[in-house]
Design an enzyme around this catalytic site. Structure first.
Site, PDB file in Angstrom:
ATOM      1  CE  LYS A  11      -4.286  -1.517   0.014  1.00  0.00           C
ATOM      2  NZ  LYS A  11      -5.243  -1.165  -1.061  1.00  0.00           N
ATOM      3  CB  THR A  64      -7.002   7.738   3.495  1.00  0.00           C
ATOM      4  OG1 THR A  64      -7.450   6.727   2.573  1.00  0.00           O
ATOM      5  CG2 THR A  64      -6.216   7.047   4.608  1.00  0.00           C
ATOM      6  CB  SER A 115      -8.958  -2.656   6.339  1.00  0.00           C
ATOM      7  OG  SER A 115      -7.914  -2.904   5.413  1.00  0.00           O
ATOM      8  CG  ASN A 173      -1.867  -3.410   5.483  1.00  0.00           C
ATOM      9  OD1 ASN A 173      -1.336  -3.345   6.592  1.00  0.00           O
ATOM     10  ND2 ASN A 173      -2.168  -4.563   4.916  1.00  0.00           N
ATOM     11  CE1 TYR A 201       6.620   4.730  10.040  1.00  0.00           C
ATOM     12  CE2 TYR A 201       4.697   3.338   9.733  1.00  0.00           C
ATOM     13  CZ  TYR A 201       6.069   3.500   9.754  1.00  0.00           C
ATOM     14  OH  TYR A 201       6.890   2.421   9.493  1.00  0.00           O
ATOM     15  CE  LYS A 253      12.993 -21.541   8.245  1.00  0.00           C
ATOM     16  NZ  LYS A 253      12.325 -22.417   9.233  1.00  0.00           N
TER      17      LYS A 253
END
Length: 304
Positions: free
Chosen positions: A57, A80, A83, A85, A120, A281
């Site tokens: 995203k 914005t 959900s 991301n 952020y 992994k």
């Protein structure tokens, strides 16, 4: 599909340049001998889970923010709905350009994603569960604060930014026969298809979706057959729970992707995420389990 309503090849290249200009890494492509043996194919995995904000995203959100700032450097901020991301990505992109951001989330959004948005610098506004609730709240905030709105899919710069995945992928693995893409509102698969089909018209682009999406019927009919009002699917794949695809993205999908859709159950997604952890992994979200799960459980259908 109206060519004026879709990103051009040049716009996708500009988006890729935008990402490089702010040091967004090229995510790696991995192969795995066991996966190739199980499917009888050479599989290449584009590891967008290793992107800065943890998902693809960032590409669309960052491209949209940078383009908006070029056009109007005095923008007050960004808003914005998400959900998780896309909201994290918009918050990160806003932080880069030193603008505030507001992210509207439903009240059942995972706490770790809300925490990431706040880390952020994003302001989180919580609304009731449902596609219409979060869009209405987002529009209200955009109007009240005069913030620029960046939707999850129905934005040319978002789709162009997502197309940068294909720019990288086809440089890393140039001889692909098909690309399988998890689908929610459709910005990722639309951007990938626009670029990949231009480079190689014979390449097949497949959508991978949770149960209840109805995308196969919609693609075959070329019509939006989804019930109204828009709703969320009952799935553990929180990143791909929107039943409807976007108004911008759906026509692109009708024109460029395969009509056959890989529909994947929650259990197959869970098993695929476990496979990724144990054998590759990699720690992935359930959305990655859509495409990997489709490969592991339905790979024979690629020959249909």
């Amino acid at each position: 599909m109206d060519d004026k309503q879709v990103p051009s090849l040049a716009q996708i290249h500009v988006a890729a340049s935008h990402l490089r200009s702010v040091s967004v890494p090229v995510t790696p492509v991995l192969t795995n001998a066991l996966l190739n043996k199980l499917t009888g194919r050479n599989i290449f995995l584009k590891c967008e889970n290793l992107q800065i904000t943890g998902s693809t995203k960032l590409r669309g959100a960052l491209n949209a923010v940078l383009n908006a700032m070029k056009i109007e450097p005095s923008l007050k901020g960004f808003v914005t709905f998400s959900s998780g991301n896309h909201g994290i990505a918009v918050a990160y992109a806003s932080l880069l350009v030193k603008r505030p951001s507001v992210i509207v989330v439903c009240n059942d959004t995972a706490q770790h994603k809300i925490d990431a948005i706040k880390q952020y610098g994003g302001e989180v506004v919580v609304c009731d569960v449902g596609p219409l609730s979060r869009i209405a709240m987002c529009l209200q905030i955009s109007k009240e604060r005069d913030y620029y709105m960046i939707p999850t899919a129905d934005h040319l710069d978002v789709v162009a930014g997502q197309g940068s995945v294909a720019v990288e992928l086809l440089e890393q693995a140039p001889n692909l026969d098909a690309i399988l893409v998890p689908v929610s509102s459709g910005s990722l698969i639309s951007g990938i298809a626009l670029y990949a089909k231009h480079i190689n018209p014979k390449i097949r682009i497949y959508a991978c979706v949770p149960e209840g999406k109805m995308l196969d019927k919609c693609l075959i009919e070329g019509k939006r057959l989804w019930p109204e009002p828009p709703q969320f699917l009952e799935t553990k794949c929180e990143a791909c729970r929107s039943q409807q695809c976007g108004m911008l993205t759906f026509p692109i999908m009708c024109s460029l992707i395969e009509k056959h859709v890989f529909t994947v159950s929650d259990q197959i997604m869970i098993d695929a995420a476990r496979f990724a952890f144990e054998h590759l992994k990699l720690v992935t979200e359930m959305s990655a389990g859509l495409s990997l799960g489709a490969l592991l459980s339905q790979y024979q259908q690629l020959d249909a």
